[in-house]
Design an enzyme around this catalytic site. Structure first.
Site, PDB file in Angstrom:
ATOM      1  CG  ASN A   1      82.157   0.379  42.877  1.00  9.65           C
ATOM      2  OD1 ASN A   1      82.082   1.518  43.321  1.00  9.65           O
ATOM      3  ND2 ASN A   1      82.738  -0.608  43.533  1.00  9.65           N
TER       4      ASN A   1
ATOM      5  NE  ARG B   1      74.040   2.050  47.053  1.00 10.87           N
ATOM      6  CZ  ARG B   1      72.882   2.610  47.409  1.00 10.87           C
ATOM      7  NH1 ARG B   1      71.770   1.917  47.392  1.00 10.87           N
ATOM      8  NH2 ARG B   1      72.838   3.869  47.784  1.00 10.87           N
TER       9      ARG B   1
ATOM     10  N   GLY C   1      81.692 -13.552  40.023  1.00 11.83           N
ATOM     11  CA  GLY C   1      80.717 -12.788  39.236  1.00 11.83           C
ATOM     12  C   GLY C   1      79.453 -13.553  38.902  1.00 11.83           C
ATOM     13  CB  THR C   2      78.349 -17.054  39.193  1.00 10.74           C
ATOM     14  OG1 THR C   2      78.877 -17.388  40.484  1.00 10.74           O
ATOM     15  CG2 THR C   2      79.316 -17.475  38.104  1.00 10.74           C
TER      16      THR C   2
ATOM     17  CB  THR D   1      71.811 -13.377  40.659  1.00  6.59           C
ATOM     18  OG1 THR D   1      71.090 -13.823  41.812  1.00  6.59           O
ATOM     19  CG2 THR D   1      72.326 -14.548  39.867  1.00  6.59           C
TER      20      THR D   1
ATOM     21  CE1 TYR E   1      70.787  -0.290  55.108  1.00  9.75           C
ATOM     22  CE2 TYR E   1      70.692  -2.493  54.179  1.00  9.75           C
ATOM     23  CZ  TYR E   1      70.323  -1.163  54.151  1.00  9.75           C
ATOM     24  OH  TYR E   1      69.481  -0.709  53.153  1.00  9.75           O
TER      25      TYR E   1
ATOM     26  CG  ASP F   1      78.518 -10.269  48.247  1.00  9.78           C
ATOM     27  OD1 ASP F   1      78.896  -9.088  48.282  1.00  9.78           O
ATOM     28  OD2 ASP F   1      77.861 -10.753  47.304  1.00  9.78           O
TER      29      ASP F   1
HETATM   30  P1  NAD Z   1      71.290   7.160  50.609  1.00  9.02           P
HETATM   31  O1  NAD Z   1      72.484   6.870  51.462  1.00  9.02           O
HETATM   32  O2  NAD Z   1      71.486   7.894  49.334  1.00  9.02           O
HETATM   33  O3  NAD Z   1      70.186   7.939  51.440  1.00  9.02           O
HETATM   34  C1  NAD Z   1      70.046   7.853  52.835  1.00  9.02           C
HETATM   35  C2  NAD Z   1      69.843   9.255  53.366  1.00  9.02           C
HETATM   36  O4  NAD Z   1      69.659   9.203  54.791  1.00  9.02           O
HETATM   37  C3  NAD Z   1      71.041  10.171  53.102  1.00  9.02           C
HETATM   38  O5  NAD Z   1      70.603  11.401  52.592  1.00  9.02           O
HETATM   39  C4  NAD Z   1      71.680  10.323  54.498  1.00  9.02           C
HETATM   40  O6  NAD Z   1      72.386  11.534  54.630  1.00  9.02           O
HETATM   41  C5  NAD Z   1      70.455  10.227  55.383  1.00  9.02           C
HETATM   42  N1  NAD Z   1      70.745   9.813  56.756  1.00  9.02           N
HETATM   43  C6  NAD Z   1      71.531   8.791  57.165  1.00  9.02           C
HETATM   44  N2  NAD Z   1      71.525   8.716  58.503  1.00  9.02           N
HETATM   45  C7  NAD Z   1      70.702   9.711  58.941  1.00  9.02           C
HETATM   46  C8  NAD Z   1      70.306  10.143  60.235  1.00  9.02           C
HETATM   47  N3  NAD Z   1      70.724   9.545  61.353  1.00  9.02           N
HETATM   48  N4  NAD Z   1      69.448  11.200  60.320  1.00  9.02           N
HETATM   49  C9  NAD Z   1      69.013  11.830  59.195  1.00  9.02           C
HETATM   50  N5  NAD Z   1      69.372  11.472  57.958  1.00  9.02           N
HETATM   51  C10 NAD Z   1      70.212  10.412  57.842  1.00  9.02           C
HETATM   52  O7  NAD Z   1      70.572   5.760  50.344  1.00  9.02           O
HETATM   53  P2  NAD Z   1      69.316   5.403  49.431  1.00  9.02           P
HETATM   54  O8  NAD Z   1      69.773   4.405  48.452  1.00  9.02           O
HETATM   55  O9  NAD Z   1      68.638   6.628  48.980  1.00  9.02           O
HETATM   56  O10 NAD Z   1      68.401   4.635  50.498  1.00  9.02           O
HETATM   57  C11 NAD Z   1      67.278   5.261  51.102  1.00  9.02           C
HETATM   58  C12 NAD Z   1      66.579   4.241  51.994  1.00  9.02           C
HETATM   59  O11 NAD Z   1      66.147   3.121  51.223  1.00  9.02           O
HETATM   60  C13 NAD Z   1      67.475   3.674  53.107  1.00  9.02           C
HETATM   61  O12 NAD Z   1      66.718   3.538  54.282  1.00  9.02           O
HETATM   62  C14 NAD Z   1      67.870   2.328  52.574  1.00  9.02           C
HETATM   63  O13 NAD Z   1      68.136   1.416  53.613  1.00  9.02           O
HETATM   64  C15 NAD Z   1      66.658   1.928  51.768  1.00  9.02           C
HETATM   65  N6  NAD Z   1      67.020   0.972  50.705  1.00  9.02           N
HETATM   66  C16 NAD Z   1      67.682   1.389  49.580  1.00  9.02           C
HETATM   67  C17 NAD Z   1      68.030   0.450  48.616  1.00  9.02           C
HETATM   68  C18 NAD Z   1      68.747   0.851  47.348  1.00  9.02           C
HETATM   69  O14 NAD Z   1      69.031  -0.031  46.529  1.00  9.02           O
HETATM   70  N7  NAD Z   1      69.017   2.101  47.088  1.00  9.02           N
HETATM   71  C19 NAD Z   1      67.735  -0.907  48.803  1.00  9.02           C
HETATM   72  C20 NAD Z   1      67.081  -1.270  49.972  1.00  9.02           C
HETATM   73  C21 NAD Z   1      66.713  -0.327  50.907  1.00  9.02           C
HETATM   74  N1  UDP Z   2      80.090  -6.055  43.564  1.00  9.46           N
HETATM   75  C1  UDP Z   2      81.073  -6.301  42.617  1.00  9.46           C
HETATM   76  N2  UDP Z   2      81.919  -5.291  42.300  1.00  9.46           N
HETATM   77  C2  UDP Z   2      81.829  -4.048  42.858  1.00  9.46           C
HETATM   78  C3  UDP Z   2      80.824  -3.805  43.799  1.00  9.46           C
HETATM   79  C4  UDP Z   2      79.980  -4.839  44.148  1.00  9.46           C
HETATM   80  O1  UDP Z   2      81.181  -7.408  42.060  1.00  9.46           O
HETATM   81  O2  UDP Z   2      82.641  -3.185  42.486  1.00  9.46           O
HETATM   82  C5  UDP Z   2      79.158  -7.153  43.884  1.00  9.46           C
HETATM   83  C6  UDP Z   2      78.952  -7.391  45.379  1.00  9.46           C
HETATM   84  O3  UDP Z   2      79.926  -8.260  45.901  1.00  9.46           O
HETATM   85  C7  UDP Z   2      77.557  -8.005  45.375  1.00  9.46           C
HETATM   86  C8  UDP Z   2      76.859  -7.315  44.198  1.00  9.46           C
HETATM   87  O4  UDP Z   2      77.886  -6.774  43.397  1.00  9.46           O
HETATM   88  O5  UDP Z   2      77.626  -9.390  45.118  1.00  9.46           O
HETATM   89  C9  UDP Z   2      75.919  -6.198  44.625  1.00  9.46           C
HETATM   90  O6  UDP Z   2      76.610  -5.340  45.502  1.00  9.46           O
HETATM   91  P1  UDP Z   2      75.980  -3.998  46.069  1.00  9.46           P
HETATM   92  O7  UDP Z   2      76.921  -3.486  47.115  1.00  9.46           O
HETATM   93  O8  UDP Z   2      75.632  -3.097  44.940  1.00  9.46           O
HETATM   94  O9  UDP Z   2      74.610  -4.450  46.705  1.00  9.46           O
HETATM   95  P2  UDP Z   2      74.211  -5.551  47.806  1.00  9.46           P
HETATM   96  O10 UDP Z   2      75.334  -6.525  48.008  1.00  9.46           O
HETATM   97  O11 UDP Z   2      73.899  -4.778  49.030  1.00  9.46           O
HETATM   98  O12 UDP Z   2      73.030  -6.198  47.176  1.00  9.46           O
END
Ligand code: NAD
Ligand code: UDP
Length: 331
Positions: free
Chosen positions: A193, A189, A210-211, A213, A148, A276
C-alpha cells in the site's frame, strides 16, 4: 556427491512467496509441481519458470483431494492479506483446514515430508513480546481475522496430530510479515500500500496513530529459512518462527518509503481495523540455533528492490498487459 533430484509439490506456488520458493527449488535442480487455484496468485509470477523442463504448473483448489507422487510438500496455499482472506472467509477456513487434511492425506499416502506455512497470526494480539514459539497466543475466535488465524491454528493442530498419530514427517514454520517483489499491488498490506501510494502520489494511509509495530522480513531471507527448515533432521517438527526481529512503527515505515521513493505524498490517518495487533516481533532464537540462520537484508535494501518492482508494474506497457485485469479484480 550430488544429491538425487526430489519431486516437490508447492501449493500456492503462483503466489508471492510460493513463486520465489519454486524459483529457488528449480535453481537447486529439483522437480517442482506448482499447484494453485489463482485466487490471489498469478501465472505471471511463474511465467519465467514455465520453460524449465523440471517445472510443472497445475490449476487445482486444495480444498479438493489431489493425487500426485511427490517426495516433499510445501503447503503455502492460502490468501495471506486481510482484504483477500476476508473476501470469502468460509473459503479461507476451508483452504486452511480442508486443504491441510488433503495435503496431509497425500503426504501419508506417498510418505512425503511436509511443511506448513503457518503465521505469526497464530499469536493474535500478543501479550508476550517478542513472541516465542512456546507462547499460545491471544486470538479472537469470532472476529473478522478469525477465518485466517483460527484456520491456521487448526492446520497446525492437524499437522501435529498426523505427526503423533501417523508418524508423518512434519515441519511447521510461523512466518512473520514478509515483503518483496511479486507482492500483489492491491493486497492492502502495508508495504505494498505505502509503496503504491507513494509512487502514484496518493496519500499514505496510516491506520490508527501509526505507533503499532511490525517486523518486516525480505523474501529472500524468508525463503532461505523455509528451505533450511525442510532440510532439518526428521525429529525436528517446529513450530519455528521465521522473520526479521527488527521492529518498526508504521510511521517509521511511511517515512522510509517516502524517502526512498522521493515522493511528495502526504500522510493521512484512517481508523484502525478491528483486532489489528498492536505489536509484533519474532523471537528468532530457535531459527538461529536450529537453522543457523539470521536475516541479512536490511529494510532499506529490501524496500529499494520492492519499489523497483512496483515501478515496473506501473509502467504503461506493463499496465496494458492482461495482468492489470487480475489486479483490478481484487482491488
Ligand atoms: P499469496 O496470496 O500471494 O499466495 C497464496 C497462494 O495460494 C496464491 O497463489 C493463491 O492463489 C493460492 N491459493 C489460495 N487458496 C488456494 C486454494 N484453495 N487452492 C490452491 N491455491 C490456493 O500469499 P503469500 O504472501 O505468498 O503467502 C503464502 C503463504 O505464507 C500463505 O499460506 C500465508 O498464510 C503464509 N504467510 C505469509 C506471510 C507474508 O507476510 N507474506 C506471513 C505469514 C504467513
Ligand atoms: N496498515 C496501515 N496502512 C495501510 C495498510 C496497513 O497503517 O495502508 C497497518 C495495519 O493496520 C497494521 C500494519 O499496517 O497495523 C500491518 O498491516 P498488514 O495488513 O500489512 O499486516 P498484518 O496486520 O497482517 O500484520
Amino acid at each position: 556427491m550430488k544429491s538425487a533430484t526430489k519431486r516437490i509439490l508447492v501449493t500456492g506456488g503462483a503466489g508471492f512467496l510460493g513463486s520465489h520458493l519454486c524459483e529457488r527449488l528449480i535453481a537447486q535442480g529439483q522437480d517442482v509441481l506448482c499447484v494453485d487455484n489463482f485466487f490471489t496468485g498469478r501465472k505471471d509470477n511463474v511465467a519465467h519458470l514455465l520453460k524449465q523442463p523440471r517445472f510443472e504448473l497445475m490449476r487445482h483448489d486444495i480444498t479438493f483431494p489431489l493425487y500426485v507422487e511427490v517426495d516433499e510438500i510445501y503447503n503455502l496455499a492460502c490468501p495471506a492479506s486481510p482484504i483477500h482472506y476476508q473476501l470469502d472467509p468460509v473459503q479461507t477456513t476451508k483452504t486452511s483446514v480442508h486443504g491441510a487434511i488433503n495435503v496431509l492425506g497425500l503426504a501419508k499416502r506417498v510418505h512425503a515430508k511436509i511443511l506448513q506455512a503457518s503465521t505469526s497470526e497464530v499469536y493474535g494480539d500478543p501479550e508476550i513480546h517478542p513472541q516465542t514459539e512456546s507462547y499460545w497466543g491471544r486470538v479472537n475466535p469470532i472476529g473478522v481475522r478469525s477465518c485466517y488465524d483460527e484456520g491456521k491454528r487448526c492446520a497446525e493442530t492437524l499437522f501435529f496430530d498426523y505427526w503423533r498419530q501417523h508418524q508423518l514427517r512434519i515441519k511447521v514454520v510461523r512466518i512473520f510479515n514478509t515483503y518483496g517483489p511479486r507482492m500483489h499491488p492491491n493486497d492492502g498490506r502495508v508495504v505494498s500500500n505505502f509503496i503504491m501510494q507513494a509512487l502514484k502520489g496518493e496519500d499514505i494511509t496510516i491506520y490508527g496513530d501509526g505507533t503499532q509495530t511490525r517486523s518486516f522480513c525480505y523474501v529472500d531471507d524468508l525463503i532461505e529459512a523455509v528451505v533450511r527448515t525442510m532440510d532439518t533432521p526428521d525429529d525436528f517438527t517446529g513450530p519455528i518462527n521465521i522473520g526479521n526481529p527488527r521492529e518498526f512503527t508504521m510511521l517509521d515505515l511511511a517515512e522510509e518509503v517516502l524517502r526512498l521513493t522521493g515522493s511528495s505524498s502526504k500522510i493521512s490517518f484512517k481508523p484502525l481495523p478491528s483486532d489489528d495487533p498492536k505489536q509484533r516481533q519474532p523471537d528468532t532464537g530457535l531459527a538461529g540455533s536450529v537453522l543457523r540462520w539470521s536475516p541479512k537484508v536490511e529494510l532499506e535494501a529490501g524496500l529499494a528492490e520492492t519499489i523497483a518492482y512496483f515501478r515496473t508494474r506501473l509502467e504503461p506497457q506493463s499496465r496494458a498487459h492482461s495482468e492489470a485485469a487480475d489486479f483490478a479484480e481484487l482491488a
